[in-house]
Write an enzyme that holds these catalytic residues in place. Structure first.
Site, PDB file in Angstrom:
ATOM      1  N   SER A 142      61.114  31.118 -60.407  1.00 17.57           N
ATOM      2  CA  SER A 142      60.263  29.935 -60.618  1.00 17.57           C
ATOM      3  C   SER A 142      58.851  30.432 -60.874  1.00 17.57           C
ATOM      4  O   SER A 142      58.525  31.595 -60.549  1.00 17.57           O
ATOM      5  CB  SER A 142      60.270  29.081 -59.340  1.00 17.57           C
ATOM      6  OG  SER A 142      59.241  28.114 -59.362  1.00 17.57           O
ATOM      7  N   TYR A 155      59.366  27.415 -50.104  1.00 19.26           N
ATOM      8  CA  TYR A 155      60.059  27.473 -51.405  1.00 19.26           C
ATOM      9  C   TYR A 155      59.548  28.674 -52.203  1.00 19.26           C
ATOM     10  O   TYR A 155      60.340  29.461 -52.745  1.00 19.26           O
ATOM     11  CB  TYR A 155      59.824  26.177 -52.187  1.00 19.26           C
ATOM     12  CG  TYR A 155      60.456  26.186 -53.566  1.00 19.26           C
ATOM     13  CD1 TYR A 155      61.829  26.077 -53.726  1.00 19.26           C
ATOM     14  CD2 TYR A 155      59.670  26.317 -54.716  1.00 19.26           C
ATOM     15  CE1 TYR A 155      62.409  26.085 -54.995  1.00 19.26           C
ATOM     16  CE2 TYR A 155      60.240  26.335 -55.989  1.00 19.26           C
ATOM     17  CZ  TYR A 155      61.616  26.220 -56.116  1.00 19.26           C
ATOM     18  OH  TYR A 155      62.187  26.246 -57.371  1.00 19.26           O
TER      19      TYR A 155
HETATM   20  N1  LIG Z   1      63.456  22.052 -62.262  1.00 13.36           N
HETATM   21  C1  LIG Z   1      62.364  22.773 -62.073  1.00 13.36           C
HETATM   22  O1  LIG Z   1      61.241  22.293 -62.269  1.00 13.36           O
HETATM   23  C2  LIG Z   1      62.493  24.210 -61.646  1.00 13.36           C
HETATM   24  C3  LIG Z   1      61.364  25.028 -61.723  1.00 13.36           C
HETATM   25  C4  LIG Z   1      61.467  26.342 -61.287  1.00 13.36           C
HETATM   26  C5  LIG Z   1      62.670  26.833 -60.819  1.00 13.36           C
HETATM   27  N2  LIG Z   1      63.760  26.014 -60.749  1.00 13.36           N
HETATM   28  C6  LIG Z   1      65.011  26.570 -60.230  1.00 13.36           C
HETATM   29  O2  LIG Z   1      66.063  26.287 -61.116  1.00 13.36           O
HETATM   30  C7  LIG Z   1      67.297  26.330 -60.402  1.00 13.36           C
HETATM   31  C8  LIG Z   1      68.151  25.125 -60.797  1.00 13.36           C
HETATM   32  O3  LIG Z   1      67.541  23.947 -60.337  1.00 13.36           O
HETATM   33  P1  LIG Z   1      67.429  22.625 -61.215  1.00 13.36           P
HETATM   34  O4  LIG Z   1      66.010  22.425 -61.548  1.00 13.36           O
HETATM   35  O5  LIG Z   1      68.409  22.623 -62.290  1.00 13.36           O
HETATM   36  O6  LIG Z   1      67.769  21.524 -60.075  1.00 13.36           O
HETATM   37  P2  LIG Z   1      69.060  20.620 -59.799  1.00 13.36           P
HETATM   38  O7  LIG Z   1      69.298  19.699 -60.940  1.00 13.36           O
HETATM   39  O8  LIG Z   1      68.813  20.027 -58.463  1.00 13.36           O
HETATM   40  O9  LIG Z   1      70.244  21.679 -59.744  1.00 13.36           O
HETATM   41  C9  LIG Z   1      70.453  22.496 -58.617  1.00 13.36           C
HETATM   42  C10 LIG Z   1      71.873  22.993 -58.647  1.00 13.36           C
HETATM   43  O10 LIG Z   1      72.075  23.843 -57.514  1.00 13.36           O
HETATM   44  C11 LIG Z   1      73.277  23.458 -56.891  1.00 13.36           C
HETATM   45  N3  LIG Z   1      73.297  23.792 -55.463  1.00 13.36           N
HETATM   46  C12 LIG Z   1      72.436  23.390 -54.498  1.00 13.36           C
HETATM   47  N4  LIG Z   1      72.810  23.893 -53.308  1.00 13.36           N
HETATM   48  C13 LIG Z   1      73.943  24.604 -53.542  1.00 13.36           C
HETATM   49  C14 LIG Z   1      74.815  25.348 -52.724  1.00 13.36           C
HETATM   50  N5  LIG Z   1      74.611  25.468 -51.399  1.00 13.36           N
HETATM   51  N6  LIG Z   1      75.883  25.965 -53.291  1.00 13.36           N
HETATM   52  C15 LIG Z   1      76.113  25.848 -54.612  1.00 13.36           C
HETATM   53  N7  LIG Z   1      75.315  25.162 -55.449  1.00 13.36           N
HETATM   54  C16 LIG Z   1      74.242  24.538 -54.905  1.00 13.36           C
HETATM   55  C17 LIG Z   1      73.431  21.963 -57.145  1.00 13.36           C
HETATM   56  O11 LIG Z   1      74.805  21.621 -57.124  1.00 13.36           O
HETATM   57  P3  LIG Z   1      75.574  20.878 -55.915  1.00 13.36           P
HETATM   58  O12 LIG Z   1      74.578  19.994 -55.244  1.00 13.36           O
HETATM   59  O13 LIG Z   1      76.658  20.128 -56.636  1.00 13.36           O
HETATM   60  O14 LIG Z   1      76.111  21.976 -55.061  1.00 13.36           O
HETATM   61  C18 LIG Z   1      72.899  21.875 -58.565  1.00 13.36           C
HETATM   62  O15 LIG Z   1      73.917  22.130 -59.486  1.00 13.36           O
HETATM   63  C19 LIG Z   1      66.938  26.375 -58.918  1.00 13.36           C
HETATM   64  O16 LIG Z   1      67.074  27.704 -58.447  1.00 13.36           O
HETATM   65  C20 LIG Z   1      65.469  25.974 -58.927  1.00 13.36           C
HETATM   66  O17 LIG Z   1      64.781  26.484 -57.815  1.00 13.36           O
HETATM   67  C21 LIG Z   1      63.710  24.721 -61.176  1.00 13.36           C
END
Ligand SMILES: NC(=O)c1ccc[n+]([C@@H]2O[C@H](COP(=O)([O-])OP(=O)(O)OC[C@H]3O[C@@H](n4cnc5c(N)ncnc54)[C@H](OP(=O)(O)O)[C@@H]3O)[C@@H](O)[C@H]2O)c1
Length: 245
Positions: A142, A155
């Site tokens: 991130s 975080y």
């Molecule tokens: N969106 C942003 O602005 C942003 C910015 C920087 C970094 N990121 C990073 O990008 C990555 C993806 O996040 P996203 O933005 O796409 O958010 P998201 O839509 O909330 O997706 C998160 C994913 O992680 C899964 N997950 C959560 N806990 C889990 C567990 N214990 N075991 C297996 N899967 C799990 C969720 O699936 P289930 O709930 O179905 O398990 C979901 O598929 C994360 O690492 C996040 O920190 C996002």
């Protein structure tokens, strides 16, 4: 000829956001995608859609907190396709709060999912990749891996850790295994839905006003995978153009 066609890509957190967008794009480019997350109803729907569109997708329930589930997930991919080309360690959560709110359960949960989850992906995948003599880890960090802001201390700490682990892994396994860390800025997804703290939720509402689609991050993932084997894209940071953070 695409370097992605026929590659086996295991994706954690494939049920929404960046993981889902990556699965769609990689399947469109001919990858065999192996989808993992806890919400299997979502995975089932996604896999069906990808297959109906001519892609190759399988899924299995996965909680990255449990190393045995990660091992089983990688075994599942191996048993179906006989190889693992890429592990996309993407699963993550972001329940932000000020430290003084003392939300210890949420701190521990972030450490479990965001740090231990990535380590479990490495533990399950590294022996396989060493044996194969090839492979690629793509770890989603991130912009919080480079700077800290109020309510995001824990975080960001988990994402600094992902950055450190990725760099350490790169240095240790460099000769035949590629390591890529991708650091998104604000991206459309469900990530902020888990924030239980009112103050943090308000701050995030304003902060997340300017965002880019999850498909933008998927494009970066595709770019890192499609490079020739001797080219290791190590770090990519992607922000909305209008973002000042
Ligand atoms: N969106 C942003 O602005 C942003 C910015 C920087 C970094 N990121 C990073 O990008 C990555 C993806 O996040 P996203 O933005 O796409 O958010 P998201 O839509 O909330 O997706 C998160 C994913 O992680 C899964 N997950 C959560 N806990 C889990 C567990 N214990 N075991 C297996 N899967 C799990 C969720 O699936 P289930 O709930 O179905 O398990 C979901 O598929 C994360 O690492 C996040 O920190 C996002």
């Amino acid at each position: 000829m695409s370097n992605v066609k026929g590659k086996v890509v295991a994706i954690t957190g494939a049920s929404s956001g960046i993981g889902e967008a990556a699965a769609r794009l990689l399947a469109q480019h001919g990858a065999h995608v192996v989808l993992g997350a806890r919400r299997t109803d979502r995975l089932e729907k996604l896999a069906s859609t990808l297959i109906a569109e001519g892609g190759s997708a399988i899924y299995q329930a996965l909680d990255v907190v449990h190393c045995d589930q990660m091992e089983s997930f990688i075994d599942f991919a191996l048993s179906r396709f006989g190889r693992i080309d890429v592990i996309l360690n993407n699963a993550g959560i972001m329940p932000l709060s000020p430290l003084e709110a003392l939300k210890l359960d949420e701190w521990n949960r972030m450490i479990d999912v965001n740090i231990r989850g990535v380590l479990h992906g490495i533990a399950a995948g590294l022996p396989v990749m060493k044996k194969q003599g090839f492979g690629q880890f793509i770890n989603i960090a991130s912009i919080g891996a480079y700077a800290v802001s109020p309510t995001a201390a824990v975080y960001c700490a988990t994402k600094y850790a992902v950055r450190a682990i990725s760099e350490g892994l790169r240095q240790e396994v460099g000769s035949d295994i590629r390591v890529t860390q991708i650091s998104p800025g604000v991206t459309d997804s469900e990530l902020a839905d888990s924030i239980s703290d009112d103050q943090a939720r308000q701050i995030m509402k304003e902060y997340r006003r300017i965002s880019i689609p999850a498909s933008s991050i998927a494009q970066a993932i595709l770019f890192a995978i499609e490079q020739p084997p001797e080219v290791d894209v190590n770090e990519i940071i992607i922000r909305p153009t209008a973002s000042s953070a």
